[in-house]
Write a protein that holds these residues in place. Structure first.
Motif, mmCIF file in Angstrom:
data_model
loop_
_atom_site.group_PDB
_atom_site.id
_atom_site.type_symbol
_atom_site.label_atom_id
_atom_site.label_comp_id
_atom_site.label_asym_id
_atom_site.label_seq_id
_atom_site.Cartn_x
_atom_site.Cartn_y
_atom_site.Cartn_z
ATOM 1 N N ASP A 298 0.742 -1.153 0.090
ATOM 2 C CA ASP A 298 0.057 -0.323 -0.157
ATOM 3 C C ASP A 298 0.734 1.328 -0.047
ATOM 4 N N ASP A 299 1.754 1.455 0.368
ATOM 5 C CA ASP A 299 3.050 2.835 0.743
ATOM 6 C C ASP A 299 3.899 2.541 -0.517
ATOM 7 N N ALA A 300 4.003 1.119 -1.598
ATOM 8 C CA ALA A 300 4.675 1.331 -2.137
ATOM 9 C C ALA A 300 3.835 1.562 -3.571
ATOM 10 N N ARG A 301 2.457 1.520 -3.309
ATOM 11 C CA ARG A 301 1.364 1.479 -4.633
ATOM 12 C C ARG A 301 1.293 2.771 -5.362
ATOM 13 N N PRO A 302 1.777 3.903 -4.990
ATOM 14 C CA PRO A 302 1.024 5.266 -5.492
ATOM 15 C C PRO A 302 2.856 5.451 -5.767
ATOM 16 N N ILE A 303 3.695 5.302 -5.231
ATOM 17 C CA ILE A 303 5.010 5.809 -5.789
ATOM 18 C C ILE A 303 5.100 4.694 -6.958
ATOM 19 N N ALA A 304 4.637 3.430 -7.522
ATOM 20 C CA ALA A 304 5.084 2.566 -8.835
ATOM 21 C C ALA A 304 3.856 3.446 -8.686
ATOM 22 N N LYS A 305 2.738 3.652 -9.558
ATOM 23 C CA LYS A 305 2.180 4.708 -10.013
ATOM 24 C C LYS A 305 3.047 5.755 -10.726
ATOM 25 N N THR A 306 3.112 6.893 -10.046
ATOM 26 C CA THR A 306 3.894 8.098 -10.513
ATOM 27 C C THR A 306 5.052 7.951 -11.216
ATOM 28 N N ILE A 307 5.450 7.055 -10.721
ATOM 29 C CA ILE A 307 7.097 6.568 -11.336
ATOM 30 C C ILE A 307 7.202 5.767 -12.997
ATOM 31 N N ASN A 308 5.758 4.846 -13.070
ATOM 32 C CA ASN A 308 5.165 4.656 -14.440
ATOM 33 C C ASN A 308 4.994 5.643 -14.982
ATOM 34 N N ARG A 309 3.955 6.736 -14.613
ATOM 35 C CA ARG A 309 3.377 8.359 -15.271
ATOM 36 C C ARG A 309 4.759 9.019 -15.408
ATOM 37 N N LEU A 310 5.841 9.197 -14.981
ATOM 38 C CA LEU A 310 6.416 10.340 -14.260
ATOM 39 C C LEU A 310 8.000 9.361 -16.698
ATOM 40 N N GLY A 311 7.841 7.953 -15.906
ATOM 41 C CA GLY A 311 8.663 7.479 -17.060
ATOM 42 C C GLY A 311 7.989 7.279 -18.342
ATOM 43 N N ASN A 312 6.190 6.892 -18.550
ATOM 44 C CA ASN A 312 5.879 6.907 -19.848
ATOM 45 C C ASN A 312 5.631 8.794 -20.470
ATOM 46 N N GLN A 313 5.507 9.680 -18.800
ATOM 47 C CA GLN A 313 5.761 10.833 -20.137
ATOM 48 C C GLN A 313 6.808 11.330 -20.840
ATOM 49 N N GLU A 314 8.294 10.847 -19.955
ATOM 50 C CA GLU A 314 9.510 11.149 -20.875
ATOM 51 C C GLU A 314 9.649 10.516 -22.255
ATOM 52 N N LEU A 315 8.832 9.411 -21.969
ATOM 53 C CA LEU A 315 8.841 8.832 -23.497
ATOM 54 C C LEU A 315 7.964 8.741 -24.449
ATOM 55 N N TYR A 316 6.578 9.534 -24.059
ATOM 56 C CA TYR A 316 5.887 10.105 -24.787
ATOM 57 C C TYR A 316 6.599 11.874 -25.276
ATOM 58 N N ASN A 317 7.842 12.295 -24.809
ATOM 59 C CA ASN A 317 8.285 13.575 -25.104
ATOM 60 C C ASN A 317 9.222 13.049 -25.848
ATOM 61 N N ARG A 318 10.258 12.576 -25.625
ATOM 62 C CA ARG A 318 11.075 12.095 -25.988
ATOM 63 C C ARG A 318 10.605 11.598 -27.853
ATOM 64 N N GLU A 319 9.318 11.405 -27.668
ATOM 65 C CA GLU A 319 8.594 10.708 -29.318
ATOM 66 C C GLU A 319 8.224 12.058 -29.993
ATOM 67 N N LYS A 320 7.463 12.692 -29.176
ATOM 68 C CA LYS A 320 7.278 14.117 -29.725
ATOM 69 C C LYS A 320 8.755 14.418 -30.105
ATOM 70 N N VAL A 321 9.890 14.519 -29.382
ATOM 71 C CA VAL A 321 11.297 15.513 -29.749
ATOM 72 C C VAL A 321 11.264 14.704 -31.178
ATOM 73 N N ASN A 322 11.503 13.451 -31.934
ATOM 74 C CA ASN A 322 12.369 13.035 -32.757
ATOM 75 C C ASN A 322 11.504 12.710 -33.339
ATOM 76 N N ARG A 323 9.915 12.485 -33.321
ATOM 77 C CA ARG A 323 9.112 12.118 -34.682
ATOM 78 C C ARG A 323 7.496 13.117 -34.755
ATOM 79 N N GLY A 324 8.013 14.872 -33.960
ATOM 80 C CA GLY A 324 6.947 14.806 -33.468
ATOM 81 C C GLY A 324 6.815 15.680 -35.332
ATOM 82 N N GLN A 325 5.170 16.424 -34.516
ATOM 83 C CA GLN A 325 4.032 17.276 -36.182
ATOM 84 C C GLN A 325 4.817 18.361 -36.891
ATOM 85 N N ARG A 326 4.607 18.491 -37.669
ATOM 86 C CA ARG A 326 5.309 18.842 -38.918
ATOM 87 C C ARG A 326 4.530 19.925 -40.052
ATOM 88 N N MET A 327 4.685 20.315 -40.416
ATOM 89 C CA MET A 327 3.505 21.858 -41.292
ATOM 90 C C MET A 327 4.637 21.895 -42.623
#
Length: 492
Positions: A298-327
C-alpha cells in the motif's frame, strides 16, 4: 460439551455459514480491489491512458516486493520445552518430530515453500495465513498457506483470529469419489453426499469462475486463462469450509455455497480437541481492531504509479521530439509522400519559385521542450520509498558512490529494525503453530511413530505417542521457543 445436533440445527448452522460467506465477500471487496491494483503493478499491468500512447510499466513494484521478501525472516526453528524435568525426553522427541515434518519435501509438506508464499501474500495484503492440521491412519501433518482471496472471517472482529465468531475458506475442491469415500468412512453425511452427487448437475470441468474470480487475475496477467482451460475429466465440487460459533459452541461446517447444502456439520472438538481454529495469522502492520490491515504494498503503490507516469511522460515527450508534427507549404512541397518517406539518402522535390522563396520555409518542425529532471525525480522517489519501507537501494545491491562503510552498515541496521516490526508478528504466529503442532500430535499419533535422537551411544530411535503428547499438554508447562532469524543474528 456442545449439545447433540438435530437436522434443524445443522441446517441453521449451514445457513449462518452461507450468510457469513456472502457478507465477508462484500465486506472485503473494496480492499481486494486495492490489493489487485498492487498485483497489477507487480505483474507489469498499467491502465491505458487516453493522451499518452506509451503504456509501459517500470518495474518498481517487482523490485520492492522481491527485495522485501528476501529480507523477511527465513522459516524459524521451534524448540519445545517444559519446566518439568520428567518431560525432558518427550519435549526433545517432539522437537525432533517438528523438525522432520517441517523439512519434509513431500507434497503435503513443503513448509519452506508455503512459508515464502505466505510472506509474499502478506506483502500485498498485510496478512499471512497458515493452516495446520493432522490426520490419522496413516499419520500425516498437513501445512497449508491460505490465499486472502479464499479466506473469510468476521468483519470488524479485529486482528486476533481466535476472537472471531466465525472464519473459514472457500475454494475447496472435492471429486465425486472423494465425497463418496468420505461418506463410507463416516466422515461426511452419507445422505447429503448422495443427494449432492446424484442431483447436482456437475460436469467434468473444474469451476474456476465463482464470485471471487479476482484470484485468476494473477493468471491473466501472465496471459493464462484457467477459467476456460479447466477440463479435469471427472465431476468436481467446489465447497467451502467454515468454523461457526452457534449458541455458545464452535462447529465445523463443510458445505456447497451454490446449493447451500452441507456435507458435514459437527462440533469443532471432534476435529480439533483444543477447540481452537486451525488458522494461524500474522500481520505486517498490526492493528488491534482491524484484521484486513495495511500492507507494505500500500505504501509502494502510489510511488509505483507515479514512477510509471513520469517514465511514460518522458517516453512520449522524447517521441514527440524525435518524431513530432511538422507543417509544410503546399505551394513549395507537391510530393507529400516523398516528404513522409524517411528512407536514407531520399530526395524531396521543393518548388522555390525559381529561387524567389527560401527553401527553409518549405517545412517547419514544431518544437517540444525537453522534460528535465525526470531521472532525478524517479531516483528520489525510489530512494525515499526505500528509506520508509525498508527496501533501500543499498539493500537491493545498488552501489552508492562516496558512502562510508559505517553509514552503509548503519542503513542496513535501520532496514533490519524496520523489518523487525513484521518479524515480531511472524514469529509469534510460529509460536502458535508450534502449540498447534503439539495438539495435532496428541490427537493423531496413534499408533506411535519412531523419531531419531542423538544419544550417548550415537543415533537412537525412540517412540513418540499421542499419550505422551497428551500428558505434556495436560501439565500446562509447555514452552515454545523460536530459534533462527534476525533475533539470533543480532545476538551473534
Amino acid at each position: 460439551m456442545p449439545p447433540v445436533l438435530t437436522e434443524e440445527d445443522k441446517k441453521a448452522i449451514t445457513q449462518n455459514a452461507c450468510l457469513h460467506l456472502d457478507m465477508s465477500r462484500n465486506f472485503k471487496r473494496a480492499r481486494l480491489a486495492q490489493i489487485k491494483e498492487s498485483e497489477d503493478l507487480y505483474f507489469g499491468i498499467v491502465p491505458k491512458q487516453l493522451k499518452n500512447p506509451f503504456n509501459e510499466s517500470i518495474p518498481f513494484m517487482p523490485g520492492f516486493v522481491d527485495t522485501l521478501l528476501s529480507k523477511l525472516d527465513d522459516q524459524p526453528e521451534i524448540e519445545i520445552s517444559s519446566k518439568r524435568e520428567s518431560f525432558y525426553k518427550i519435549t526433545k522427541k517432539a522437537t525432533t518430530h517438528f523438525e522432520l515434518e517441517s523439512s519434509s519435501p513431500l507434497p503435503h509438506a513443503k513448509w519452506n515453500f508455503k512459508d515464502r508464499a505466505a510472506k509474499k501474500l502478506a506483502i500485498f495484503s498485510g496478512v499471512g495465513i497458515h493452516k495446520l492440521f493432522g490426520q490419522s491412519a496413516p499419520f500425516r501433518m498437513n501445512f497449508r498457506t491460505i490465499d486472502y482471496y479464499d479466506f473469510h472471517c468476521e468483519p470488524g472482529a479485529g486482528a486476533i483470529i481466535e476472537e472471531h465468531l466465525f472464519c473459514g475458506e472457500e475454494g475447496i475442491y472435492k471429486t465425486r469419489e472423494q465425497l463418496i469415500d468420505g461418506a463410507k468412512d463416516g466422515y461426511y453425511d452419507a445422505e447429503k453426499v448422495k443427494a449432492m452427487t446424484e442431483q447436482t448437475t456437475q460436469d467434468q470441468y473444474k469451476d474456476n469462475s465463482d464470485a471471487l474470480n479476482e484470484k485468476l487475475n494473477r493468471h491473466r496477467a501472465l496471459q493464462l486463462d484457467p477459467a476456460t482451460h479447466n477440463f479435469v475429466g471427472q465431476p468436481t465440487f467446489r465447497l467451502a469450509e467454515f468454523y461457526e460459533t452457534w449458541k455458545g459452541s464452535r462447529y465445523y461446517v463443510l458445505f456447497d455455497p451454490l446449493t447451500k447444502n452441507y456435507v458435514r456439520v459437527s462440533p469443532l472438538e471432534e476435529i480439533f480437541p483444543s477447540g481452537l481454529y486451525p488458522y494461524k495469522v500474522w500481520h505486517t502492520h498490526e492493528e488491534l481492531s482491524v484484521f484486513w490491515s495495511k500492507a507494505p504494498a500500500d505504501d509502494a503503490r502510489p510511488i509505483a504509479k507515479t514512477i510509471n507516469r513520469l517514465g511514460n511522460q518522458e517516453l512520449y515527450n522524447r517521441e514527440k521530439v524525435n518524431r513530432g508534427q511538422r507543417m509544410y507549404d503546399p505551394e513549395m512541397v507537391h510530393d507529400v509522400e516523398a516528404l513522409e518517406n524517411d528512407r536514407p539518402d531520399g530526395l524531396v522535390p521543393i518548388d522555390t519559385k525559381g529561387g524567389r522563396r527560401n527553401i527553409a520555409n518549405a517545412v517547419h518542425q514544431f518544437k517540444h521542450g525537453e522534460l528535465t529532471g525526470t531521472i532525478d525525480l524517479i531516483s528520489w522517489f525510489d530512494s525515499y520509498a526505500g528509506q520508509k519501507t525498508g527496501s533501500t537501494p543499498g539493500s537491493q545491491g545498488v552501489a552508492q558512490k562516496d558512502k562510508k562503510a559505517s553509514i552503509f552498515f548503519g542503513e542496513l541496521q535501520q532496514v533490519q529494525d524496520r523489518l523487525g516490526l513484521y518479524n515480531k508478528s511472524y514469529r509469534e504466529c510460529w509460536e502458535e503453530l508450534g502449540y498447534q503442532f503439539i495438539q495435532e500430535d496428541a490427537t493423531h499419533l496413534t499408533p506411535a511413530i519412531e523419531v531419531s535422537m542423538l544419544g550417548p551411544n550415537g543415533v537412537e530411535f525412540e517412540e513418540l505417542s499421542a499419550k505422551e503428547m497428551k500428558a505434556l499438554l495436560k501439565s500446562g508447562l509447555v514452552s515454545i521457543k523460536i530459534r533462527g532469524g534476525q533475533a539470533d543474528a543480532r545476538m551473534r
